[in-house]
Design an enzyme around this catalytic site. Structure first.
Site, PDB file in Angstrom:
ATOM      1  N   ASN A   1       0.877  -1.176   0.000  1.00 30.16           N
ATOM      2  CA  ASN A   1       0.000   0.000   0.000  1.00 30.16           C
ATOM      3  C   ASN A   1       0.913   1.224   0.000  1.00 30.16           C
ATOM      4  OD1 ASN A   1      -1.807   2.052   0.432  1.00 30.16           O
ATOM      5  ND2 ASN A   1      -2.257   1.499   2.568  1.00 30.16           N
TER       6      ASN A   1
ATOM      7  N   LYS B   1       0.164   4.201  -0.223  1.00 31.77           N
ATOM      8  CA  LYS B   1      -0.488   5.391   0.343  1.00 31.77           C
ATOM      9  C   LYS B   1      -0.254   6.586  -0.594  1.00 31.77           C
ATOM     10  CE  LYS B   1       0.255   3.550   4.915  1.00 31.77           C
ATOM     11  NZ  LYS B   1      -0.181   3.710   6.274  1.00 31.77           N
TER      12      LYS B   1
ATOM     13  N   HIS C   1      -9.728   0.855   4.518  1.00 30.14           N
ATOM     14  CA  HIS C   1      -8.471   1.087   5.238  1.00 30.14           C
ATOM     15  C   HIS C   1      -8.757   2.044   6.399  1.00 30.14           C
ATOM     16  CE1 HIS C   1      -4.425   2.450   6.181  1.00 30.14           C
ATOM     17  NE2 HIS C   1      -3.974   1.384   5.526  1.00 30.14           N
TER      18      HIS C   1
ATOM     19  N   GLU D   1      -7.290   4.513   7.503  1.00 28.67           N
ATOM     20  CA  GLU D   1      -7.124   5.944   7.187  1.00 28.67           C
ATOM     21  C   GLU D   1      -8.355   6.480   6.455  1.00 28.67           C
ATOM     22  OE1 GLU D   1      -3.255   5.575   5.332  1.00 28.67           O
ATOM     23  OE2 GLU D   1      -2.425   5.005   7.279  1.00 28.67           O
TER      24      GLU D   1
ATOM     25  N   GLU E   1      -5.745  -5.149  10.290  1.00 28.21           N
ATOM     26  CA  GLU E   1      -4.744  -4.111  10.500  1.00 28.21           C
ATOM     27  C   GLU E   1      -5.067  -3.356  11.788  1.00 28.21           C
ATOM     28  OE1 GLU E   1      -2.620  -2.814   6.698  1.00 28.21           O
ATOM     29  OE2 GLU E   1      -4.464  -1.663   6.828  1.00 28.21           O
TER      30      GLU E   1
ATOM     31  N   GLY F   1       1.945   2.198  10.684  1.00 32.81           N
ATOM     32  CA  GLY F   1       2.883   3.310  10.558  1.00 32.81           C
ATOM     33  C   GLY F   1       3.512   3.741  11.870  1.00 32.81           C
TER      34      GLY F   1
ATOM     35  N   SER G   1       3.056  -2.212  10.372  1.00 35.63           N
ATOM     36  CA  SER G   1       4.498  -2.194  10.622  1.00 35.63           C
ATOM     37  C   SER G   1       5.175  -3.538  10.347  1.00 35.63           C
ATOM     38  CB  SER G   1       4.789  -1.723  12.054  1.00 35.63           C
ATOM     39  OG  SER G   1       4.333  -0.391  12.232  1.00 35.63           O
TER      40      SER G   1
END
Ligand code: PEP
Length: 245
Positions: free
Chosen positions: A9, A11, A92, A94, A164, A170, A209
């Site tokens: 991904n 991003k 996701h 985010e 996730e 991150g 991560s």
């Protein structure tokens, strides 16, 4: 035996030059896992061109839940499907956090992707506060249930699921392999309740991560079928090392 799948991904990272170097690096070496990269929309055509004829698949990071119309800024599944997009991330964290995507919207996006033969990678995960309150399974179960309720068994057989934990994305903090396995097993059990055959075949990826030095242990767990990789997917060597973990 499920084949391992490792999806990058990117991003909101990349440039034409940086992507070309990254894709050349990824294509250059074999990986034991099936690999895919999810790039920002403007770079999908570049991925299509540079990955054509390679074993590496490509996908989008989002897709609209709507078919067409006055939805400025949205990208329809039909548009992605038109030029061969293989995957679309949906839900996701985010997107859920910054764009207010609800479980129902995520399920609608998954359905829309499937309509155009795009594999939706349905992302679920709890926040740190939810984990500390002992709500992990309830939260990811609720997120998954919306998709289970919206999809037929045939459609469910065409999705990928990604666990996730939000606190691991991150941050450099990874769930232990035991923590991740526990959630993956719970997710698979929920799918089993709908259809055991689909559950046995479904790829459930771990994301948060993942790095070359922790991937092998995570991927050795019985219900972890690969990874959804953010930061480490931007370096060809790291991404390939994870694909070979
Ligand atoms: C992600 O964005 O899906 C992700 C897992 O990011 P990272 O690997 O950087 O934690």
């Amino acid at each position: 035996m499920r084949q391992k799948l490792v999806i990058g991904n990117w991003k909101m990272h990349g440039s034409l030059a940086a992507n070309a170097a990254l894709l050349e690096g990824i294509k250059a070496a074999p990986a034991r896992a099936k690999l895919a990269v999810c790039a920002p929309f403007p770079y999908l055509a570049q991925c299509q061109t540079l990955l054509s004829g390679s074993q590496v698949a490509w996908g989008a990071q989002d897709v609209s839940s709507e078919a067409r119309g006055a939805f400025t800024g949205e990208v329809a599944a039909s548009m992605l499907g038109e030029f061969g997009c293989g995957y679309a991330l949906v839900g996701h964290s985010e997107r859920r956090t910054y764009h207010g995507e609800t479980d129902a919207v995520v399920a609608a996006k998954a359905l829309r992707a499937l309509e155009f033969d795009i594999v939706p990678v349905v992302c679920v995960g709890e926040t740190l506060a939810e984990r500390e309150a002992g709500q992990t399974e309830a939260v990811v179960g609720r997120q998954l249930q919306a998709v289970l309720d919206a999809l037929s068994i045939e459609q469910l057989g065409r999705i990928v699921l990604a666990y996730e934990p939000v606190w691991a994305i991150g941050t450099g903090k990874t769930a232990t392999s035991a923590q991740a396995q526990e959630v993956h097993a719970a997710l698979r059990a929920r799918v089993t309740a709908k259809d055991a055959g689909v559950a046995a075949r479904m790829a459930i990826l771990y994301g948060g991560s993942v790095k070359p030095d922790n991937a092998a242990e995570l991927f050795s767990m019985s219900d972890i079928d690969g990874g959804l990789i953010g930061g480490a997917s931007l370096k060809a060597d790291d991404f390939l090392a994870i694909g070979n973990a």
